[in-house]
Design a protein around this motif. Structure first.
Motif, PDB file in Angstrom:
ATOM      1  N   PHE A  51      32.719  27.194   1.334  1.00 17.70           N
ATOM      2  CA  PHE A  51      31.875  26.111   1.829  1.00 17.70           C
ATOM      3  C   PHE A  51      31.711  26.333   3.335  1.00 17.70           C
ATOM      4  O   PHE A  51      32.705  26.335   4.073  1.00 17.70           O
ATOM      5  CB  PHE A  51      32.505  24.745   1.576  1.00 17.70           C
ATOM      6  CG  PHE A  51      32.425  24.252   0.161  1.00 17.70           C
ATOM      7  CD1 PHE A  51      31.782  24.977  -0.831  1.00 17.70           C
ATOM      8  CD2 PHE A  51      33.007  23.040  -0.191  1.00 17.70           C
ATOM      9  CE1 PHE A  51      31.709  24.508  -2.138  1.00 17.70           C
ATOM     10  CE2 PHE A  51      32.937  22.561  -1.488  1.00 17.70           C
ATOM     11  CZ  PHE A  51      32.294  23.297  -2.470  1.00 17.70           C
ATOM     12  N   LEU A  52      30.465  26.492   3.776  1.00 18.10           N
ATOM     13  CA  LEU A  52      30.162  26.805   5.170  1.00 18.10           C
ATOM     14  C   LEU A  52      29.446  25.615   5.794  1.00 18.10           C
ATOM     15  O   LEU A  52      28.389  25.197   5.305  1.00 18.10           O
ATOM     16  CB  LEU A  52      29.280  28.053   5.253  1.00 18.10           C
ATOM     17  CG  LEU A  52      29.954  29.431   5.088  1.00 18.10           C
ATOM     18  CD1 LEU A  52      30.821  29.514   3.851  1.00 18.10           C
ATOM     19  CD2 LEU A  52      28.899  30.535   5.085  1.00 18.10           C
ATOM     20  N   PHE A  53      30.002  25.089   6.854  1.00 15.46           N
ATOM     21  CA  PHE A  53      29.482  23.878   7.473  1.00 15.46           C
ATOM     22  C   PHE A  53      28.869  24.171   8.835  1.00 15.46           C
ATOM     23  O   PHE A  53      29.494  24.803   9.691  1.00 15.46           O
ATOM     24  CB  PHE A  53      30.606  22.845   7.674  1.00 15.46           C
ATOM     25  CG  PHE A  53      31.252  22.383   6.405  1.00 15.46           C
ATOM     26  CD1 PHE A  53      30.931  21.148   5.858  1.00 15.46           C
ATOM     27  CD2 PHE A  53      32.181  23.178   5.747  1.00 15.46           C
ATOM     28  CE1 PHE A  53      31.533  20.709   4.677  1.00 15.46           C
ATOM     29  CE2 PHE A  53      32.787  22.761   4.567  1.00 15.46           C
ATOM     30  CZ  PHE A  53      32.454  21.529   4.037  1.00 15.46           C
ATOM     31  N   ASP A  54      27.660  23.695   9.038  1.00 15.96           N
ATOM     32  CA  ASP A  54      27.136  23.600  10.394  1.00 15.96           C
ATOM     33  C   ASP A  54      27.962  22.525  11.102  1.00 15.96           C
ATOM     34  O   ASP A  54      28.655  21.730  10.458  1.00 15.96           O
ATOM     35  CB  ASP A  54      25.659  23.208  10.341  1.00 15.96           C
ATOM     36  CG  ASP A  54      25.049  23.031  11.714  1.00 15.96           C
ATOM     37  OD1 ASP A  54      25.338  23.845  12.602  1.00 15.96           O
ATOM     38  OD2 ASP A  54      24.300  22.054  11.900  1.00 15.96           O
ATOM     39  N   MET A  55      27.888  22.485  12.433  1.00 14.39           N
ATOM     40  CA  MET A  55      28.683  21.482  13.146  1.00 14.39           C
ATOM     41  C   MET A  55      27.852  20.263  13.545  1.00 14.39           C
ATOM     42  O   MET A  55      28.036  19.168  13.007  1.00 14.39           O
ATOM     43  CB  MET A  55      29.332  22.099  14.392  1.00 14.39           C
ATOM     44  CG  MET A  55      30.288  21.135  15.105  1.00 14.39           C
ATOM     45  SD  MET A  55      31.166  21.909  16.491  1.00 14.39           S
ATOM     46  CE  MET A  55      29.841  21.974  17.712  1.00 14.39           C
ATOM     47  N   ASP A  56      26.928  20.452  14.474  1.00 18.02           N
ATOM     48  CA  ASP A  56      26.171  19.314  15.000  1.00 18.02           C
ATOM     49  C   ASP A  56      25.284  18.704  13.925  1.00 18.02           C
ATOM     50  O   ASP A  56      24.472  19.387  13.304  1.00 18.02           O
ATOM     51  CB  ASP A  56      25.302  19.760  16.186  1.00 18.02           C
ATOM     52  CG  ASP A  56      26.137  20.300  17.333  1.00 18.02           C
ATOM     53  OD1 ASP A  56      27.265  19.816  17.520  1.00 18.02           O
ATOM     54  OD2 ASP A  56      25.660  21.207  18.040  1.00 18.02           O
ATOM     55  N   GLY A  57      25.461  17.411  13.681  1.00 20.92           N
ATOM     56  CA  GLY A  57      24.673  16.719  12.671  1.00 20.92           C
ATOM     57  C   GLY A  57      25.258  16.790  11.282  1.00 20.92           C
ATOM     58  O   GLY A  57      24.777  16.112  10.374  1.00 20.92           O
ATOM     59  N   VAL A  58      26.320  17.581  11.102  1.00 16.03           N
ATOM     60  CA  VAL A  58      26.963  17.720   9.791  1.00 16.03           C
ATOM     61  C   VAL A  58      28.411  17.259   9.867  1.00 16.03           C
ATOM     62  O   VAL A  58      28.804  16.298   9.203  1.00 16.03           O
ATOM     63  CB  VAL A  58      26.887  19.178   9.280  1.00 16.03           C
ATOM     64  CG1 VAL A  58      27.654  19.347   7.976  1.00 16.03           C
ATOM     65  CG2 VAL A  58      25.430  19.585   9.075  1.00 16.03           C
TER      66      VAL A  58
END
Length: 220
Positions: A8-15
């Motif tokens: 599972f790969l997450f963006d940071m800003d806004g996520v």
């Protein structure tokens, strides 16, 4: 139970956190002081998710030398941190989601266009760094989103095949980066309406009402 290695790969800003309004306001202040009109819709559609240097090039309409970009970035990020610090918190349901995913054996990574100072501001400021098995920031890749390099590099660090990765993104450029990487996408609709995402098969406002199994099912 997870039957194969899944990432599972997450963006940071806004996520990971809802900090996009603070970024938008800091850019508005920054460009306003340079006499450049800043329109939120244009920013969200065309530059959100890009490395800072690329955002500067988009608005200044010229190439930005590294030293100049660093100087501008320091000013802009100073505005951002001052604005967001009193509001800094993890996205709703995120901690529970990460814990549940980790418990099933899913490998967790964070891939962002932000540089390491902003990653520290968020991950360490929210005590979230230990939740991720690997982190790739904007200073670790040659090409930012929508290029797939960020997510492909992160998958490699996690030792997970690209086709076995699910990306959580709030930006259209990030969604495109995931598509180019051959990864499934979950759209987090903090920055765009659900109908603006073209490739995401699962869409949610935050992590309150989604479970790791739902995201993993996108890989079936």
């Amino acid at each position: 139970m997870v039957k194969r290695d899944i990432g599972f790969l997450f963006d940071m800003d806004g996520v990971v956190c809802r900090n996009i309004p603070a970024h938008v306001e800091s850019w508005r202040i920054f460009f306003g002081r340079h006499g450049i009109e800043f329109e939120m819709g244009d920013f969200l559609a065309n530059t959100m998710g890009m490395p800072t240097r690329e955002v500067l090039r988009y608005y200044f309409k010229r190439k930005i030398p590294a030293a100049e970009a660093a100087a501008h970035a320091a000013i802009k990020e100073g505005y951002y941190r001052k604005i967001y610090l009193p509001k800094r918190r993890a996205a709703c349901g995120l901690r529970r989601f990460l814990k549940a995913a980790h418990g099933t054996g899913v490998r967790l990574g964070l891939g962002t266009g932000s540089k390491d100072d902003n990653v520290t501001f968020i991950l360490d400021g929210l005590n979230l760094r230990a939740s991720f098995d690997a982190v790739v920031d904007g200073g670790m890749v040659a090409k930012g989103k929508p290029d797939p390099e960020t997510f492909l590099t992160l998958a490699d660090k996690l030792k997970v095949r690209a086709k076995d990765c699910v990306v959580f993104e709030d930006s259209l450029l990030g969604e495109e980066a995931a598509r180019r990487a051959g990864m499934a996408v979950v759209a987090i609709t903090t920055s765009h309406r659900a109908d603006e995402f073209r490739h995401a098969r699962l869409k949610a406002r935050d992590f309150s009402n989604i479970r790791p199994a739902q995201a993993a099912a996108l890989l079936c």
